[in-house]
Scaffold this motif. Structure first.
Motif, short mmCIF file in Angstrom:
data_model
loop_
_atom_site.label_atom_id
_atom_site.label_comp_id
_atom_site.label_asym_id
_atom_site.label_seq_id
_atom_site.Cartn_x
_atom_site.Cartn_y
_atom_site.Cartn_z
N PHE A 52 1.01 -1.27 0.06
CA PHE A 52 -0.08 0.04 0.08
C PHE A 52 0.84 1.16 0.00
O PHE A 52 0.66 2.09 -0.73
CB PHE A 52 -0.78 0.00 1.02
CG PHE A 52 -1.83 1.08 1.30
CD1 PHE A 52 -3.03 1.50 0.68
CD2 PHE A 52 -1.31 2.27 2.18
CE1 PHE A 52 -3.83 2.65 0.80
CE2 PHE A 52 -2.30 3.35 2.35
CZ PHE A 52 -3.49 3.51 1.65
N PHE A 53 1.73 1.27 0.93
CA PHE A 53 2.87 2.49 0.97
C PHE A 53 3.82 2.62 -0.26
O PHE A 53 3.91 3.67 -0.64
CB PHE A 53 3.66 2.61 2.42
CG PHE A 53 2.82 2.88 3.64
CD1 PHE A 53 1.60 3.73 3.46
CD2 PHE A 53 3.30 2.26 4.81
CE1 PHE A 53 0.81 4.08 4.43
CE2 PHE A 53 2.74 2.79 6.01
CZ PHE A 53 1.39 3.65 5.77
N GLU A 54 4.03 1.50 -0.76
CA GLU A 54 4.91 1.61 -2.00
C GLU A 54 4.24 2.28 -3.18
O GLU A 54 4.72 2.98 -3.76
CB GLU A 54 5.57 0.20 -2.43
CG GLU A 54 6.45 0.26 -3.32
CD GLU A 54 7.18 -1.15 -3.29
OE1 GLU A 54 7.74 -1.60 -4.62
OE2 GLU A 54 7.22 -1.93 -2.49
N GLU A 55 2.97 2.03 -3.13
CA GLU A 55 2.04 2.30 -4.39
C GLU A 55 1.69 3.73 -4.13
O GLU A 55 1.52 4.57 -5.12
CB GLU A 55 0.99 1.69 -4.46
CG GLU A 55 1.24 0.00 -5.10
CD GLU A 55 0.23 -0.74 -5.18
OE1 GLU A 55 -1.06 -0.31 -4.79
OE2 GLU A 55 0.00 -1.89 -5.26
N GLN A 56 1.24 4.19 -2.76
CA GLN A 56 0.62 5.60 -2.61
C GLN A 56 1.43 6.54 -2.10
O GLN A 56 0.84 7.65 -1.78
CB GLN A 56 -0.73 5.13 -1.96
CG GLN A 56 -1.50 3.99 -2.63
CD GLN A 56 -3.08 4.31 -2.35
OE1 GLN A 56 -3.63 5.39 -1.82
NE2 GLN A 56 -3.81 3.17 -2.32
N THR A 57 2.54 6.31 -1.41
CA THR A 57 3.25 7.47 -0.72
C THR A 57 4.78 7.37 -1.18
O THR A 57 5.19 6.33 -1.78
CB THR A 57 3.17 6.91 0.77
OG1 THR A 57 3.92 5.77 0.94
CG2 THR A 57 1.67 6.73 1.11
N ILE A 58 5.51 8.33 -0.54
CA ILE A 58 7.11 8.56 -0.92
C ILE A 58 7.43 7.87 0.50
O ILE A 58 6.81 8.39 1.56
CB ILE A 58 7.25 9.67 -1.44
CG1 ILE A 58 7.16 10.95 -0.07
CG2 ILE A 58 6.82 10.28 -2.81
CD1 ILE A 58 7.71 12.20 -0.48
N PRO A 59 8.70 7.32 0.59
CA PRO A 59 9.34 6.93 1.95
C PRO A 59 9.65 8.36 2.42
O PRO A 59 10.12 9.26 2.16
CB PRO A 59 10.59 5.99 1.34
CG PRO A 59 10.68 6.58 0.07
CD PRO A 59 9.24 6.95 -0.58
N LEU A 60 9.64 8.19 3.90
CA LEU A 60 9.92 9.27 4.69
C LEU A 60 11.56 9.86 4.39
O LEU A 60 11.91 11.07 4.84
CB LEU A 60 9.54 9.23 6.12
CG LEU A 60 8.18 9.13 6.42
CD1 LEU A 60 7.81 8.50 7.92
CD2 LEU A 60 7.56 10.54 6.41
N HIS A 61 12.18 8.82 4.30
CA HIS A 61 13.60 9.54 4.18
C HIS A 61 14.07 10.18 3.04
O HIS A 61 15.03 10.94 3.09
CB HIS A 61 14.70 8.24 4.19
CG HIS A 61 14.70 7.56 2.81
ND1 HIS A 61 15.52 7.92 1.75
CD2 HIS A 61 14.34 6.36 2.31
CE1 HIS A 61 15.40 7.20 0.88
NE2 HIS A 61 14.39 6.18 1.04
#
Length: 286
Positions: A191-200
């Motif tokens: 889910f995060f890989e598809e819809q968000t950018i990583p916090l770093h």
């Protein structure tokens, strides 16, 4: 990779990124283990795995690890009783035992709940046996009193209360700086890989951009503005790093009670790395 992780063991943000890189390379980072770990991070022979270094565990110093390795040179430990017999309590104290149990270094000998519940008995057993050995009353690898008796032993009692997986993960985070055996966000990877950018990747370089981030709420600080409205500063963490989200009064009114620690959030907003005067800073927030 193990050498890189050792050099960065005091930089949790870098370690988090390197663990993610290991995953992409098909490598697994494992909890410390008294039978397999060394002072530093080390590759498990013939496997695509890296063991956490025991010296990277808070509360376990290099001297304690060296004592464990000294005893292990005589052969791997077969049980918590065997460990207690062979490892000096003057070098590996209660604090070190507790930290190693909580981070999974003794998982091969029992559950963390049972080992913590029996810790006082384990330490008493080890201390008594080692004192008698020094005075000549006991041979650690033989019998009591010259050969006619049996060696004392430890019987692990079942803990009346079992620690939850969440509690054990929090121990890992506290003592290792990272979640190792699992992560609260494991079910959100795709889910995060598809819809968000990583916090770093939230840095001053993307100042002013509209982005979507996601993660676990780790800290929450609410304040009352001069106008009497509430707003909040939310600490967010994913598997690559952490960041801060500012929730202004209008949005805070809508979210209110839903903002709490350990909740998983997806947030869309503008990145700002500027201070009140408009000067660019070193940190970026949403």
């Amino acid at each position: 990779m193990a050498a890189v992780m050792t050099s960065d063991q005091d930089d949790i943000d870098r370690l988090a990124i390197e663990m993610t890189e290991c995953k992409h390379m098909g490598m697994t980072v494992l909890n410390p283990d008294v039978n397999e770990s060394f002072v530093e991070f080390a590759v498990v022979p013939n496997e695509k795995k890296i063991r956490f270094g025991m010296a990277a565990v808070k509360g376990v110093g290099v001297a304690a690890v060296e004592e464990i390795l000294r005893a292990r040179d005589e052969g791997k430990f077969t049980s918590i009783e065997d460990f207690a017999k062979r490892v000096s309590t003057s070098r590996v104290n209660k604090k070190a035992y507790e930290a190693l149990i909580k981070t999974g270094a003794f998982d091969g000998f029992g559950t963390r709940s049972d080992l913590l519940f029996n810790l006082e008995d384990i330490l008493s057993f080890a201390s008594k046996l080692q004192k008698e050995a020094l005075s000549g009353q006991t041979d650690l690898f033989g019998d009591l009193g010259g050969g006619s008796g049996l060696m004392p032993s430890i019987e692990l009692k079942t803990a009346p209360v079992r620690y939850t997986e969440k509690e054990q993960l929090m121990w890992e985070r506290e003592l290792l700086g990272l979640y190792i055996s699992a992560h609260p966000l494991d079910n959100f990877d795709a889910f995060f890989e598809e819809q968000t950018i990583p916090l770093h990747s939230v840095t001053p370089k993307i100042d002013g951009q509209l982005v979507t981030i996601g993660g676990l709420v780790t800290t929450l600080r609410s304040i009352v503005t001069k106008s009497g409205s509430k707003m909040a500063f939310v600490g967010l963490e994913d598997k690559t790093g952490d960041g801060e989200v500012i929730v202004f009064p209008k949005l805070y009114e809508q979210l209110g009670d839903n903002l709490r620690a350990d909740v998983v959030l997806k947030v869309t907003g503008k990145i700002s790395a500027r201070d009140r005067e408009g000067n660019m800073g070193d940190e970026a927030k949403m």
